[in-house]
Design a protein around this motif. Structure first.
Motif, short mmCIF file in Angstrom:
data_model
loop_
_atom_site.label_atom_id
_atom_site.label_comp_id
_atom_site.label_asym_id
_atom_site.label_seq_id
_atom_site.Cartn_x
_atom_site.Cartn_y
_atom_site.Cartn_z
N ILE A 1 0.79 -1.06 0.11
CA ILE A 1 -0.18 -0.13 -0.28
C ILE A 1 0.88 1.00 -0.23
O ILE A 1 1.99 1.14 0.57
N VAL A 2 0.69 2.25 -0.98
CA VAL A 2 1.86 3.51 -1.00
C VAL A 2 0.64 4.49 -1.11
O VAL A 2 -0.71 4.79 -0.93
N SER A 3 1.51 5.82 0.43
CA SER A 3 0.67 7.24 -0.05
C SER A 3 1.10 7.96 -1.00
O SER A 3 1.76 7.35 -1.86
N VAL A 4 0.01 7.56 -1.97
CA VAL A 4 0.14 8.68 -3.28
C VAL A 4 -0.90 10.25 -3.41
O VAL A 4 -1.70 10.62 -2.54
N VAL A 5 -0.01 11.07 -4.69
CA VAL A 5 -1.11 11.56 -4.69
C VAL A 5 -0.81 11.76 -6.54
O VAL A 5 0.33 11.46 -6.84
#
Length: 199
Positions: free
Chosen positions: A188-192
């Protein structure tokens, strides 16, 4: 430009079904979660919580089927759960990945800049086969994935209409919704995510 801030989780299963969950805290549609699913036969399905979101996502990516269904998700420091129509997913989250630790060293403004993401996209493809950070979003638009952190998914269970999809597995083969796949290793990635309307 349209900006979506949140998380993307990529999960493979022993049945061959692969899931990509977008859990968005901020977006042009407010907070929402959607699920992209590709089964072992290659059928690509979007599970979206509203007609507006289904239309937007459906014009950005490629699907064989689009379903508007109730979608609920919870995300904590250790766990992700998703309910979307007949789909149920429960995933345990682990430590940051080695790449995730490196990403944490990049200033956020740079890590999410479309110019930077266009520049590093070829390197991302070499580092993570199938993964791109910049590409076409369809209809003359461009899309950019600015990942700021990444954590492993250590275990997961999923079922579709009451039938188990099997245990956690690599996300292989790569999914075919858009120009980029999620990494093969479940995470799972934090992303914009930035989508340029002007191309």
């Amino acid at each position: 430009m349209d900006r979506f801030r949140g998380h993307i989780a990529g999960v493979g299963t022993a049945s061959g079904t692969r899931l990509v969950v977008g859990r968005w805290d901020e977006s042009p549609f407010g907070a929402f979660t959607d699920v992209m699913m590709e089964d072992v036969g290659g059928v690509r399905t979007l599970l979206a919580p509203s007609e507006d979101i289904a239309a937007y996502v459906g014009s950005t990516y490629s699907f064989d089927e689009v379903q508007v269904v109730p979608v609920r998700a919870t995300l904590s420091a250790s766990h992700l759960t998703v309910e979307a129509g007949g789909l149920r997913l429960s995933a345990d989250l682990g430590a940051p990945t080695p790449l995730g630790r490196l990403l944490g060293l990049v200033p956020r403004a740079l890590a999410t800049s479309p110019r930077w993401l266009a520049l590093i996209s070829p390197a991302a493809a070499l580092l993570l086969p199938g993964v791109r950070t910049a590409g076409s979003a369809g209809n003359g638009r461009r899309e950019y994935y600015g990942v700021t952190s990444a954590r492993s998914i250590t275990a997961a269970s999923a079922e579709l209409h009451g039938a188990s999809l099997g245990t956690l597995a690599p996300l292989r083969p790569a999914v075919r919704f858009g120009f980029s796949s999620a990494p093969a290793a479940p995470q799972i990635v934090s992303v914009v995510t930035t989508i340029s309307r002007t191309g």
